[in-house]
Design a protein around this motif. Structure first.
Motif, PDB file in Angstrom:
ATOM      1  N   LEU A 132     109.566 -21.935 100.660  1.00  0.00           N
ATOM      2  CA  LEU A 132     109.677 -23.114 101.515  1.00  0.00           C
ATOM      3  C   LEU A 132     111.066 -23.734 101.530  1.00  0.00           C
ATOM      4  O   LEU A 132     111.769 -23.741 100.549  1.00  0.00           O
ATOM      5  N   HIS A 133     111.441 -24.279 102.704  1.00  0.00           N
ATOM      6  CA  HIS A 133     112.674 -25.052 102.804  1.00  0.00           C
ATOM      7  C   HIS A 133     112.332 -26.506 102.470  1.00  0.00           C
ATOM      8  O   HIS A 133     112.003 -27.290 103.344  1.00  0.00           O
ATOM      9  N   HIS A 134     112.362 -26.873 101.218  1.00  0.00           N
ATOM     10  CA  HIS A 134     112.038 -28.267 100.881  1.00  0.00           C
ATOM     11  C   HIS A 134     113.226 -28.934 100.200  1.00  0.00           C
ATOM     12  O   HIS A 134     114.342 -28.434 100.228  1.00  0.00           O
ATOM     13  N   GLU A 135     112.988 -30.124  99.582  1.00  0.00           N
ATOM     14  CA  GLU A 135     114.097 -30.929  99.064  1.00  0.00           C
ATOM     15  C   GLU A 135     115.006 -30.169  98.104  1.00  0.00           C
ATOM     16  O   GLU A 135     116.232 -30.238  98.211  1.00  0.00           O
ATOM     17  N   ASN A 136     114.416 -29.438  97.162  1.00  0.00           N
ATOM     18  CA  ASN A 136     115.248 -28.709  96.198  1.00  0.00           C
ATOM     19  C   ASN A 136     116.124 -27.673  96.903  1.00  0.00           C
ATOM     20  O   ASN A 136     117.294 -27.507  96.581  1.00  0.00           O
ATOM     21  N   ASN A 137     115.527 -26.974  97.883  1.00  0.00           N
ATOM     22  CA  ASN A 137     116.305 -25.987  98.611  1.00  0.00           C
ATOM     23  C   ASN A 137     117.461 -26.621  99.358  1.00  0.00           C
ATOM     24  O   ASN A 137     118.572 -26.091  99.372  1.00  0.00           O
ATOM     25  N   VAL A 138     117.201 -27.757 100.022  1.00  0.00           N
ATOM     26  CA  VAL A 138     118.240 -28.425 100.800  1.00  0.00           C
ATOM     27  C   VAL A 138     119.436 -28.754  99.922  1.00  0.00           C
ATOM     28  O   VAL A 138     120.591 -28.568 100.315  1.00  0.00           O
ATOM     29  N   PHE A 139     119.165 -29.212  98.717  1.00  0.00           N
ATOM     30  CA  PHE A 139     120.244 -29.555  97.782  1.00  0.00           C
ATOM     31  C   PHE A 139     121.113 -28.331  97.510  1.00  0.00           C
ATOM     32  O   PHE A 139     122.346 -28.395  97.596  1.00  0.00           O
ATOM     33  N   TRP A 140     120.463 -27.209  97.199  1.00  0.00           N
ATOM     34  CA  TRP A 140     121.236 -26.010  96.868  1.00  0.00           C
ATOM     35  C   TRP A 140     121.871 -25.388  98.109  1.00  0.00           C
ATOM     36  O   TRP A 140     122.983 -24.847  98.048  1.00  0.00           O
ATOM     37  N   TYR A 141     121.192 -25.473  99.239  1.00  0.00           N
ATOM     38  CA  TYR A 141     121.792 -24.961 100.476  1.00  0.00           C
ATOM     39  C   TYR A 141     123.094 -25.697 100.780  1.00  0.00           C
ATOM     40  O   TYR A 141     124.079 -25.095 101.219  1.00  0.00           O
ATOM     41  N   ARG A 142     123.108 -27.029 100.577  1.00  0.00           N
ATOM     42  CA  ARG A 142     124.326 -27.804 100.841  1.00  0.00           C
ATOM     43  C   ARG A 142     125.462 -27.363  99.920  1.00  0.00           C
ATOM     44  O   ARG A 142     126.613 -27.218 100.354  1.00  0.00           O
ATOM     45  N   LYS A 143     125.140 -27.155  98.632  1.00  0.00           N
ATOM     46  CA  LYS A 143     126.170 -26.730  97.686  1.00  0.00           C
ATOM     47  C   LYS A 143     126.721 -25.356  98.070  1.00  0.00           C
ATOM     48  O   LYS A 143     127.934 -25.115  98.019  1.00  0.00           O
ATOM     49  N   MET A 144     125.838 -24.465  98.476  1.00  0.00           N
ATOM     50  CA  MET A 144     126.272 -23.116  98.852  1.00  0.00           C
ATOM     51  C   MET A 144     127.031 -23.133 100.184  1.00  0.00           C
ATOM     52  O   MET A 144     128.001 -22.407 100.365  1.00  0.00           O
ATOM     53  N   ALA A 145     126.590 -23.993 101.107  1.00  0.00           N
ATOM     54  CA  ALA A 145     127.268 -24.082 102.402  1.00  0.00           C
ATOM     55  C   ALA A 145     128.685 -24.606 102.230  1.00  0.00           C
ATOM     56  O   ALA A 145     129.605 -24.197 102.959  1.00  0.00           O
ATOM     57  N   ALA A 146     128.862 -25.506 101.252  1.00  0.00           N
ATOM     58  CA  ALA A 146     130.205 -26.050 100.980  1.00  0.00           C
ATOM     59  C   ALA A 146     131.151 -24.959 100.497  1.00  0.00           C
ATOM     60  O   ALA A 146     132.378 -25.110 100.557  1.00  0.00           O
ATOM     61  N   LYS A 147     130.583 -23.851 100.026  1.00  0.00           N
ATOM     62  CA  LYS A 147     131.393 -22.716  99.582  1.00  0.00           C
ATOM     63  C   LYS A 147     131.447 -21.621 100.646  1.00  0.00           C
ATOM     64  O   LYS A 147     131.679 -20.454 100.363  1.00  0.00           O
ATOM     65  N   ASP A 148     131.198 -22.028 101.896  1.00  0.00           N
ATOM     66  CA  ASP A 148     131.291 -21.139 103.059  1.00  0.00           C
ATOM     67  C   ASP A 148     130.246 -20.034 103.047  1.00  0.00           C
ATOM     68  O   ASP A 148     130.481 -18.922 103.556  1.00  0.00           O
ATOM     69  N   ASN A 149     129.057 -20.329 102.486  1.00  0.00           N
ATOM     70  CA  ASN A 149     127.968 -19.361 102.505  1.00  0.00           C
ATOM     71  C   ASN A 149     127.218 -19.516 103.837  1.00  0.00           C
ATOM     72  O   ASN A 149     126.528 -20.506 104.058  1.00  0.00           O
ATOM     73  N   SER A 150     127.371 -18.549 104.731  1.00  0.00           N
ATOM     74  CA  SER A 150     126.801 -18.673 106.076  1.00  0.00           C
ATOM     75  C   SER A 150     125.276 -18.653 106.063  1.00  0.00           C
ATOM     76  O   SER A 150     124.623 -19.270 106.898  1.00  0.00           O
ATOM     77  N   GLN A 151     124.681 -17.920 105.110  1.00  0.00           N
ATOM     78  CA  GLN A 151     123.224 -17.862 105.039  1.00  0.00           C
ATOM     79  C   GLN A 151     122.662 -19.229 104.666  1.00  0.00           C
ATOM     80  O   GLN A 151     121.640 -19.664 105.193  1.00  0.00           O
ATOM     81  N   ALA A 152     123.358 -19.943 103.774  1.00  0.00           N
ATOM     82  CA  ALA A 152     122.939 -21.296 103.406  1.00  0.00           C
ATOM     83  C   ALA A 152     123.063 -22.234 104.609  1.00  0.00           C
ATOM     84  O   ALA A 152     122.210 -23.099 104.825  1.00  0.00           O
ATOM     85  N   MET A 153     124.123 -22.064 105.396  1.00  0.00           N
ATOM     86  CA  MET A 153     124.286 -22.868 106.613  1.00  0.00           C
ATOM     87  C   MET A 153     123.121 -22.630 107.572  1.00  0.00           C
ATOM     88  O   MET A 153     122.576 -23.566 108.172  1.00  0.00           O
ATOM     89  N   TYR A 154     122.750 -21.360 107.700  1.00  0.00           N
ATOM     90  CA  TYR A 154     121.631 -20.995 108.579  1.00  0.00           C
ATOM     91  C   TYR A 154     120.329 -21.633 108.104  1.00  0.00           C
ATOM     92  O   TYR A 154     119.582 -22.227 108.896  1.00  0.00           O
ATOM     93  N   TYR A 155     120.063 -21.557 106.788  1.00  0.00           N
ATOM     94  CA  TYR A 155     118.838 -22.153 106.254  1.00  0.00           C
ATOM     95  C   TYR A 155     118.841 -23.679 106.406  1.00  0.00           C
ATOM     96  O   TYR A 155     117.803 -24.285 106.650  1.00  0.00           O
ATOM     97  N   LEU A 156     120.014 -24.299 106.257  1.00  0.00           N
ATOM     98  CA  LEU A 156     120.107 -25.740 106.484  1.00  0.00           C
ATOM     99  C   LEU A 156     119.742 -26.066 107.926  1.00  0.00           C
ATOM    100  O   LEU A 156     119.050 -27.062 108.200  1.00  0.00           O
ATOM    101  N   GLY A 157     120.208 -25.230 108.846  1.00  0.00           N
ATOM    102  CA  GLY A 157     119.841 -25.419 110.249  1.00  0.00           C
ATOM    103  C   GLY A 157     118.340 -25.368 110.453  1.00  0.00           C
ATOM    104  O   GLY A 157     117.758 -26.196 111.166  1.00  0.00           O
ATOM    105  N   LEU A 158     117.687 -24.410 109.790  1.00  0.00           N
ATOM    106  CA  LEU A 158     116.232 -24.305 109.892  1.00  0.00           C
ATOM    107  C   LEU A 158     115.544 -25.540 109.310  1.00  0.00           C
ATOM    108  O   LEU A 158     114.548 -26.032 109.858  1.00  0.00           O
ATOM    109  N   CYS A 159     116.071 -26.030 108.192  1.00  0.00           N
ATOM    110  CA  CYS A 159     115.484 -27.213 107.562  1.00  0.00           C
ATOM    111  C   CYS A 159     115.500 -28.395 108.529  1.00  0.00           C
ATOM    112  O   CYS A 159     114.500 -29.099 108.685  1.00  0.00           O
TER     113      CYS A 159
END
Length: 673
Positions: A250-277
């Motif tokens: 699931l894309h829930h609160e814990n995931n959003v936190f880690w997706y943001r941290k990974m997106a800040a490091k230019d992780n495109s997959q994390a950016m994509y998952y944030l978009g889905l969230c």
């Protein structure tokens, strides 16, 4: 031998579960990867890896349409400590589970779950069964407790401790309460894992998680846990299979936190998952604007999944102006990067001529590519092409209908839109449109709620009912759906189903503009331009028109031209008016073509040119602009511009009559006589 034991275990469970129908037995085969070092006094230590399997046994219980259990009953326990056996050190490498070896059986009938939903921050898992299995499953439905939990409260727990016979432990006492869990005064065997702890009324308080020497830890279970753990059905990446994929969560609160941290490091997959969230409101408030922003960022890094989603936004005009050509470009780029869903959608675009010229050869090419990657929808489309020939265009609706019938809410909406708008060369059918859109709307999909509201507003397949339209728009607006805010503002401004209220209209238009709705920006500009419910302010009007024009709104460009034609501060600026009318006209706005014709007829900002004026009026009239149609008829009838032509006048008056202007009948009779 152990496989036989499991079979016996499950068979016996079928017998005993009938006696205690409050819980159900679950057994999972889990495979671990581990590493070990073998010490040797001569050669030193050597590192090797291997695997081993174990059977995890526990309990589960039914709430609604889902079986609830402990997460570790599904994923197995991974020892935290290093095991030392003789001269070999063993170390299990994290929670590495091979999905192909993970099988779950519900003992009453040996069902395999359709999907497994994992809660990241709690020891909770939820099993989704196929509809036909739910109907066969005779389990007592349990409900969540609404009473407050207290110290020294008496509770009971159900489980399968070292036996297939379900047992209950009563008179257990709550000794400690924490935010997410509580403790009981008695140890519970491993077979109780995943079983319910209930109050004196039989309502569920929590799920058995861990048994210690003198106590047991119980994870609290709330309605929020149940609602946030369920994956969005649109993706449905976990399907009926013996190989339930535990990596999809699931894309829930814990995931959003880690997706943001990974997106800040230019992780495109994390950016994509944030978009889905943000798109589905999973773990964050639903926000289509932010979803689109994250999809765009991931697209810049050539993330094919993000390209596909961004294309979907442009294809259906979600938080942006509908742009099928741009959607096709994004689908093409994603397809070239190997995205099977993009290949299939691109093929359909070529097949139906949506955003690109119809090209059956290219359609088949992309269906074949997607089919080779195992996409079932593409295989189905390709099969029908081969069987029925390329002229049978309606066949491609069938896979979507099949998905919609399986409670896939976004397929319901898509099928409803196909029938509503007659897209994909499909005939309009308002009855079928209402049927599918109604279902999706009742599932809480904001876009469907808005579509349903517009059907009531315009009387498409239903009687005109502005109050019902207002009700559904309000539901969609509560999910911050920009188009719902826009139409609510439109209804308050026009007094449809509610008293005319410019203040409320302005409020909803402003909410829609926060999500970049260009139409709302235009209407806000018009309200300032006319002084509707506020002091007239042309400069503020131009501000909103300008923002909408940046989003390629031709209506906004036309409005800017009209502002300069009338004059800002009382002084007309014909040069700027011509500039903006021309921009809007070149993008196909019929009103701009008409007003640009007026400028040429009157010599405002350009050299007077009657032939150019008539050319522009005819362009506008051909697009259905009733003002231009009547203007042409009048010009040709009266010889006011020296181009009298009764045949042309009669032609355009008839066009006006066809458009619903009954007042021109007398003009037609006059010309005929």
């Amino acid at each position: 031998m152990w496989r036989v034991s499991v079979a016996v275990l499950l068979f016996c469970g079928c017998i005993f579960a009938q006696k205690r129908d409050a819980i159900i037995h679950i057994a999972t085969e889990v495979e671990y990867t581990y590493s070990y070092k073998k010490r040797n006094v001569i050669w030193g230590s050597s590192q090797q890896t291997a695997t081993f399997s174990e059977i995890v046994s526990g309990a589960g219980f039914l709430i609604g349409d889902y079986i609830v259990t402990a997460r570790h009953v599904v994923t197995g326990r991974v020892p935290e400590q290093i095991l030392k056996i003789g001269d070999i050190d063993f170390s299990v490498e994290g929670n590495i589970i091979h999905s192909s070896a993970c099988r779950i059986r519900v003992s009453s009938n040996g069902f395999v779950p359709r999907a497994i939903y994992i809660c990241l921050d709690k020891d909770i898992a939820i099993l989704k069964l196929a509809e036909e299995d739910r109907e066969l499953l005779q389990l007592q439905q349990l409900s969540l407790s609404t009473s407050p939990l207290s110290i020294e409260q008496k509770v009971k727990a159900w489980g399968f401790p070292a036996t297939v016979n379900p047992q209950v432990k009563t008179d257990l006492l709550v000794t400690s309460i924490k935010n997410e869990w509580f403790v009981l005064d008695c140890p519970l065997g491993s077979g109780f894992s995943g079983g319910p702890v209930v109050d004196e009324d039989g309502a569920v308080l929590g799920v058995v998680s861990r048994s210690e020497k003198k106590q047991s830890r119980i994870v609290k279970l709330s309605q929020r846990d149940l609602s946030r753990v369920i994956l969005d059905p649109y993706w449905d990446t976990m399907f009926i299979s013996n190989d339930a994929d535990l990596s999809t969560i699931l894309h829930h609160e814990n995931n959003v936190f880690w997706y943001r941290k990974m997106a800040a490091k230019d992780n495109s997959q994390a950016m994509y998952y944030l978009g889905l969230c943000f798109y589905y409101g999973e773990g964050v408030s639903q926000n289509y604007q932010k979803a689109q922003q994250w999809f765009e960022k991931a697209t810049d890094y050539k993330n094919s999944s993000a390209m596909y989603e961004l294309g979907y936004c442009y294809y259906y005009g979600i938080n942006t102006a509908m742009d099928r050509e741009k959607a096709v470009l994004l689908f093409t780029n994603a397809a070239l990067l190997g995205n099977a869903h993009a290949m299939n959608t691109l093929a359909s675009c070529y097949y139906y001529g949506e955003g690109v010229d119809c090209n059956y050869k290219k359609a088949v090419k992309w269906y074949e590519k997607a089919s080779l990657l195992g996409l079932q929808d593409a295989q189905h489309n390709l099969l029908h092409c081969q069987k029925n020939g390329l002229e049978d265009k309606l066949i491609f609706v069938q896979p979507k209908l099949q998905l919609a019938a399986t409670e896939n809410v976004f397929s319901m909406l898509e099928i409803g839109q196909i029938y509503l708008h007659g897209i994909q060369n499909h005939h309009k059918n308002f009855r079928e449109a209402k049927k599918w859109i109604w279902k999706a709307a009742h599932k809480g999909i904001a876009a469907a709620q808005t579509e349903l509201a517009l059907m009531f507003k315009d009387g498409l397949g239903v009687g005109v009912d502005h109050k019902e339209a207002l009700l559904w728009l309000t539901k969609a607006a509560e999910q911050d759906f920009a188009k719902a805010h826009y139409y609510l503002g439109h209804m308050y401004r026009g007094g449809m189903g509610v008293e005319k209220d410019f203040k409320m209209a302005r409020k909803y238009f402003e909410k829609a503009t926060e999500n970049n709705d260009a139409d709302a920006m235009v209407l806000l500009g018009i309200m300032y331009d006319r002084g509707e419910g506020m002091e007239q302010d042309v400069n503020k009007a131009l501000k909103f028109y300008g923002k909408a024009a940046e989003l390629n709104s031709t209506t906004a460009m036309n409005c800017i031209g009209s502002c300069f034609l009338k004059g800002v501060g009382g002084v007309p600026n014909y040069e700027k008016a011509i500039k903006w009318y021309t921009k809007s006209h070149e993008l196909g706005n019929s009103s701009a073509s008409f007003y640009l014709g007026n400028c040429h007829a009157n010599g405002h900002g350009v050299t007077q040119n009657l032939n150019k004026a008539i050319e522009l009026w005819e362009t506008s009239a051909t697009m259905g602009n009733i003002t231009a149609i009547k203007k042409l008829a009048s010009v040709y009838k009266s010889n006011e511009l020296g181009v009298q032509n009764h045949h042309r006048a009669l032609f355009w008056y008839k066009k006006a009559l066809e458009a619903g202007d009954k007042e021109v009948r007398s003009k037609i009779i006059e010309l005929i006589e």
